[in-house]
Design an enzyme around this catalytic site. Structure first.
Site, PDB file in Angstrom:
ATOM      1  N   LYS A   1      -2.514   1.142   1.411  1.00  0.00           N
ATOM      2  CA  LYS A   1      -2.327   0.306   2.594  1.00  0.00           C
ATOM      3  C   LYS A   1      -2.412  -1.188   2.264  1.00  0.00           C
ATOM      4  O   LYS A   1      -1.829  -2.013   2.930  1.00  0.00           O
ATOM      5  CB  LYS A   1      -3.375   0.647   3.661  1.00  0.00           C
ATOM      6  CG  LYS A   1      -4.805   0.410   3.209  1.00  0.00           C
ATOM      7  CD  LYS A   1      -5.818   0.766   4.277  1.00  0.00           C
ATOM      8  CE  LYS A   1      -6.096   2.249   4.380  1.00  0.00           C
ATOM      9  NZ  LYS A   1      -6.749   2.891   3.208  1.00  0.00           N
TER      10      LYS A   1
ATOM     11  N   HIS B   1     -17.178   3.671   3.645  1.00  0.00           N
ATOM     12  CA  HIS B   1     -16.504   2.401   3.359  1.00  0.00           C
ATOM     13  C   HIS B   1     -17.371   1.304   3.957  1.00  0.00           C
ATOM     14  O   HIS B   1     -17.597   1.281   5.163  1.00  0.00           O
ATOM     15  CB  HIS B   1     -15.092   2.376   3.945  1.00  0.00           C
ATOM     16  CG  HIS B   1     -14.260   1.240   3.404  1.00  0.00           C
ATOM     17  ND1 HIS B   1     -14.650  -0.073   3.484  1.00  0.00           N
ATOM     18  CD2 HIS B   1     -13.066   1.248   2.753  1.00  0.00           C
ATOM     19  CE1 HIS B   1     -13.725  -0.840   2.909  1.00  0.00           C
ATOM     20  NE2 HIS B   1     -12.766  -0.065   2.447  1.00  0.00           N
TER      21      HIS B   1
ATOM     22  N   GLY C   1     -13.859  -2.241  -0.437  1.00  0.00           N
ATOM     23  CA  GLY C   1     -14.750  -3.352  -0.104  1.00  0.00           C
ATOM     24  C   GLY C   1     -14.915  -4.358  -1.220  1.00  0.00           C
ATOM     25  O   GLY C   1     -15.542  -5.403  -1.027  1.00  0.00           O
TER      26      GLY C   1
ATOM     27  N   GLU D   1     -12.168   3.639  -3.511  1.00  0.00           N
ATOM     28  CA  GLU D   1     -10.839   3.375  -2.928  1.00  0.00           C
ATOM     29  C   GLU D   1     -10.564   1.870  -2.887  1.00  0.00           C
ATOM     30  O   GLU D   1     -10.369   1.294  -1.808  1.00  0.00           O
ATOM     31  CB  GLU D   1     -10.768   3.946  -1.514  1.00  0.00           C
ATOM     32  CG  GLU D   1     -10.967   5.443  -1.430  1.00  0.00           C
ATOM     33  CD  GLU D   1     -11.236   5.913  -0.001  1.00  0.00           C
ATOM     34  OE1 GLU D   1     -11.248   5.071   0.928  1.00  0.00           O
ATOM     35  OE2 GLU D   1     -11.447   7.116   0.175  1.00  0.00           O
ATOM     36  N   PRO D   2     -10.569   1.191  -4.027  1.00  0.00           N
ATOM     37  CA  PRO D   2     -10.343  -0.252  -3.990  1.00  0.00           C
ATOM     38  C   PRO D   2      -8.917  -0.607  -3.583  1.00  0.00           C
ATOM     39  O   PRO D   2      -7.967  -0.003  -4.063  1.00  0.00           O
ATOM     40  CB  PRO D   2     -10.616  -0.688  -5.439  1.00  0.00           C
ATOM     41  CG  PRO D   2     -10.358   0.533  -6.248  1.00  0.00           C
ATOM     42  CD  PRO D   2     -10.710   1.707  -5.390  1.00  0.00           C
ATOM     43  N   GLY D   3      -8.777  -1.572  -2.707  1.00  0.00           N
ATOM     44  CA  GLY D   3      -7.461  -2.080  -2.321  1.00  0.00           C
ATOM     45  C   GLY D   3      -7.315  -3.495  -2.848  1.00  0.00           C
ATOM     46  O   GLY D   3      -6.674  -3.745  -3.858  1.00  0.00           O
TER      47      GLY D   3
ATOM     48  N   TYR E   1      -4.960 -10.862  10.821  1.00  0.00           N
ATOM     49  CA  TYR E   1      -5.417  -9.462  10.729  1.00  0.00           C
ATOM     50  C   TYR E   1      -6.501  -9.260   9.686  1.00  0.00           C
ATOM     51  O   TYR E   1      -7.312  -8.352   9.797  1.00  0.00           O
ATOM     52  CB  TYR E   1      -4.242  -8.546  10.378  1.00  0.00           C
ATOM     53  CG  TYR E   1      -3.156  -8.527  11.414  1.00  0.00           C
ATOM     54  CD1 TYR E   1      -3.467  -8.311  12.757  1.00  0.00           C
ATOM     55  CD2 TYR E   1      -1.835  -8.705  11.058  1.00  0.00           C
ATOM     56  CE1 TYR E   1      -2.471  -8.297  13.711  1.00  0.00           C
ATOM     57  CE2 TYR E   1      -0.827  -8.682  12.001  1.00  0.00           C
ATOM     58  CZ  TYR E   1      -1.150  -8.479  13.326  1.00  0.00           C
ATOM     59  OH  TYR E   1      -0.161  -8.462  14.261  1.00  0.00           O
ATOM     60  N   ASP E   2      -6.456 -10.052   8.637  1.00  0.00           N
ATOM     61  CA  ASP E   2      -7.377  -9.805   7.524  1.00  0.00           C
ATOM     62  C   ASP E   2      -8.430 -10.914   7.407  1.00  0.00           C
ATOM     63  O   ASP E   2      -9.225 -10.908   6.491  1.00  0.00           O
ATOM     64  CB  ASP E   2      -6.572  -9.685   6.210  1.00  0.00           C
ATOM     65  CG  ASP E   2      -7.397  -9.117   5.081  1.00  0.00           C
ATOM     66  OD1 ASP E   2      -8.150  -8.154   5.326  1.00  0.00           O
ATOM     67  OD2 ASP E   2      -7.322  -9.644   3.961  1.00  0.00           O
TER      68      ASP E   2
ATOM     69  N   ASP F   1       6.984 -20.043  17.495  1.00  0.00           N
ATOM     70  CA  ASP F   1       5.717 -19.767  18.166  1.00  0.00           C
ATOM     71  C   ASP F   1       4.654 -20.775  17.726  1.00  0.00           C
ATOM     72  O   ASP F   1       4.449 -20.983  16.521  1.00  0.00           O
ATOM     73  CB  ASP F   1       5.278 -18.338  17.802  1.00  0.00           C
ATOM     74  CG  ASP F   1       4.118 -17.866  18.633  1.00  0.00           C
ATOM     75  OD1 ASP F   1       3.498 -18.702  19.332  1.00  0.00           O
ATOM     76  OD2 ASP F   1       3.815 -16.659  18.595  1.00  0.00           O
TER      77      ASP F   1
ATOM     78  N   TYR G   1      -3.134  -7.214   1.758  1.00  0.00           N
ATOM     79  CA  TYR G   1      -2.909  -7.178   3.210  1.00  0.00           C
ATOM     80  C   TYR G   1      -2.009  -8.328   3.665  1.00  0.00           C
ATOM     81  O   TYR G   1      -2.312  -9.043   4.630  1.00  0.00           O
ATOM     82  CB  TYR G   1      -4.258  -7.174   3.962  1.00  0.00           C
ATOM     83  CG  TYR G   1      -5.139  -6.036   3.507  1.00  0.00           C
ATOM     84  CD1 TYR G   1      -4.852  -4.728   3.867  1.00  0.00           C
ATOM     85  CD2 TYR G   1      -6.236  -6.240   2.674  1.00  0.00           C
ATOM     86  CE1 TYR G   1      -5.618  -3.672   3.422  1.00  0.00           C
ATOM     87  CE2 TYR G   1      -7.009  -5.198   2.217  1.00  0.00           C
ATOM     88  CZ  TYR G   1      -6.699  -3.915   2.593  1.00  0.00           C
ATOM     89  OH  TYR G   1      -7.458  -2.865   2.141  1.00  0.00           O
TER      90      TYR G   1
HETATM   91  C1  LIG Z   1     -10.367   4.241   4.133  1.00  0.00           C
HETATM   92  C2  LIG Z   1     -10.124   2.974   3.400  1.00  0.00           C
HETATM   93  N1  LIG Z   1     -10.242   2.994   2.068  1.00  0.00           N
HETATM   94  C3  LIG Z   1     -10.017   1.880   1.331  1.00  0.00           C
HETATM   95  C4  LIG Z   1      -9.665   0.695   1.926  1.00  0.00           C
HETATM   96  C5  LIG Z   1      -9.424  -0.498   1.041  1.00  0.00           C
HETATM   97  O1  LIG Z   1     -10.428  -1.411   1.215  1.00  0.00           O
HETATM   98  P1  LIG Z   1     -10.499  -2.725   0.320  1.00  0.00           P
HETATM   99  O2  LIG Z   1      -9.183  -3.363   0.324  1.00  0.00           O
HETATM  100  O3  LIG Z   1     -11.559  -3.527   0.973  1.00  0.00           O
HETATM  101  O4  LIG Z   1     -10.930  -2.305  -1.061  1.00  0.00           O
HETATM  102  C6  LIG Z   1      -9.574   0.611   3.331  1.00  0.00           C
HETATM  103  C7  LIG Z   1      -9.249  -0.651   3.992  1.00  0.00           C
HETATM  104  O5  LIG Z   1      -9.136  -0.761   5.179  1.00  0.00           O
HETATM  105  C8  LIG Z   1      -9.815   1.789   4.083  1.00  0.00           C
HETATM  106  O6  LIG Z   1      -9.717   1.797   5.419  1.00  0.00           O
END
Ligand SMILES: Cc1ncc(COP(=O)(O)O)c(C=O)c1O
Length: 456
Positions: free
Chosen positions: A69, A198, A238, A272-274, A320-321, A348, A376
């Site tokens: 995501k 999370h 996170g 689950e790092p994003g 959003y972020d 806008d 994001y």
């Molecule tokens: C379920 C879940 N996992 C992982 C993430 C990724 O989080 P981050 O980008 O803070 O590492 C998110 C972000 O919303 C999430 O909802």
């Protein structure tokens, strides 16, 4: 850019770089050609590899499952697949994107505790059976559509402060509700295999991971007594992702907590790092196309600059972020620094990027650079008012590409390789204070990463 060594059909392109360079010098080379008018990103594949290397160094026991995501750019996803990460997918489309690349379903966790029935059916049909839940309703839905799923209970464990807190929406209360749900799952003959939490995206507290791991430990013990075979701990996301972020401190907390709570157990630990993988790899360049001088009633002067990307595009991250961004002029201005604001291109008035900042005088046609823009931003951006979402120009250092290109799914059959743009080679500028200098992973570290990939 000049078409290079390979002729392959796909939208993914990588520019292979020789000599000294940095994302900012690449931006300079592109705009110096004089034809570029739309905003664009320079994506540094080496940054992603370096992040992965650091993760393995600091937290060898924790397997990263990249949260798609955060940025679903295919090249980023492919690079991470090549490095050997797993993937956290939240929907049918994200699962499709990752499996289309060829990632095996065992490397995916469907980490959305409130899933649509059709998405559960789709995931199950593809063999993605590890999924999270945090409610009784979800257990019933999963029993109906994926009775053999490997379930992970998501508990609430919030950091004291976070850029985007998540606990208000997801995660069951860990001391009363979670035990009740585990008992219900056992009665329903559902296989709960683990616990996830999370702490909130962009967490500003390290100790929270220790609290989450301790809560999980209690639930593993309860699971044992209920006859559940719990063996998966998911510590979520996170983790900070900007250039100045340091994984060391949080990794020490996590490693210590794992050692004390899960030392003797055969437990697989994932995260689950994003933003950790995505943020710093993407540098945005946006052009000033208009400006307006205004004067307040008290006589203070202020310049409004209008650029070709805004809050409906990349800078949706401001809304959003809750991100904070800094504008750096690509070229030093000879004029004195003065107060100004930076606005997006749409009609806008909400489309304001920086309501109050300081820049040396800028001209229309000048470019601004925004670092750490990979998290994001792109997946949420829309071409509102007809202003295009920025294109991504991926770059990679030649030595690194020589290794990467042989790793599935980064083969040259799916990626077009371009030569470096021609024209005068710019000097690589020195990074701003606090930023990490442009890096080239040392040959040894490249080796370490890829030997490990080969073993996966
Ligand atoms: C379920 C879940 N996992 C992982 C993430 C990724 O989080 P981050 O980008 O803070 O590492 C998110 C972000 O919303 C999430 O909802």
């Amino acid at each position: 850019m000049i078409p290079g060594e390979m002729r392959v059909i796909d939208e993914e392109r990588v520019c292979v770089m020789d000599g000294e360079w940095s994302p900012v010098s690449v931006i300079r080379e592109i705009v110096e050609v004089g034809t570029q008018e739309d905003p664009f990103y320079v994506m540094d594949l080496g940054e992603v590899v370096e992040r992965y290397r650091q993760w393995k160094e600091y937290m060898p026991r924790v397997e990263p499952f990249y949260a798609v995501k955060c940025n679903d750019d295919k090249l980023l996803v492919r690079t991470l697949a090549a490095l050997g990460t797993g993937f956290d997918c939240a929907s049918k489309a994200e699962i499709q994107l990752v499996t289309d690349i060829g990632v095996k379903p065992e490397r995916i966790i469907f980490a959305n505790p409130a899933k649509m029935a059709s998405h559960i059916r789709h995931a199950t049909a593809l063999g993605v059976t590890t999924m999270t839940f945090d409610s009784e309703t979800e257990l019933h839905k999963i029993k109906q559509y994926s009775p053999d799923a490997q379930l992970v209970i998501r508990i609430r464990c919030d950091a004291m402060s976070a850029q985007c807190p998540l606990g208000i929406k997801f995660g069951c209360e860990p001391l009363v509700e979670a035990p009740r749900l585990l008992k219900l799952a056992a009665v329903m003959s559902l296989a709960v295999v683990g616990v996830s939490f999370h702490v909130g995206s962009g967490a500003r507290e390290c100790a929270v991971y220790a609290r989450g791991i301790q809560l999980a430990r209690g639930l593993f013990s309860l699971g044992d007594s209920l006859g559940l075979h719990m063996r998966l701990l998911d510590i979520g996301g996170g983790f900070a992702g900007d250039s100045a972020a340091d994984l060391r401190q949080v990794s020490q907390v996590i490693n210590a907590a794992l050692d004390s709570q899960f030392s003797e157990r055969d437990v697989r630990v994932i995260a689950e790092p994003g933003r950790y993988f995505a943020a710093a790899a993407y540098t945005l360049a946006a052009m000033i196309h208009a400006s307006r001088e205004i004067q307040s009633e008290s006589g203070d002067k202020h310049t409004m600059y209008f650029i070709n990307d805004g809050v409906y595009g990349s800078f949706n991250c401001l809304l959003y972020d809750h991100q904070q961004v800094t504008a750096e002029p690509l070229e030093e201005s000879s004029e004195p620094v003065s107060e100004c604001s930076i606005w997006g291109p749409t009609c806008d008035a909400l489309d304001c990027i920086l309501p109050r900042t300081q820049l040396g005088g800028q001209r229309a046609g000048g470019w601004l650079v925004f670092r750490d823009m990979g998290a994001y931003t792109l997946p949420v951006a829309a071409p509102f008012n007809g202003f295009p979402v920025p294109r991504v120009r991926a770059v990679v250092e030649r030595r690194l590409w020589a290794v990467l290109k042989d790793l599935w799914p980064l083969s040259e059959t799916s990626i077009t390789v371009e030569a470096r743009p021609s024209g005068p080679q710019s000097r690589a500028p020195s990074p701003p204070p606090g930023a990490t200098p442009p890096h080239t992973p040392a040959p040894d570290s490249i080796h370490a990463v890829f030997v490990e990939c080969a073993l996966k």
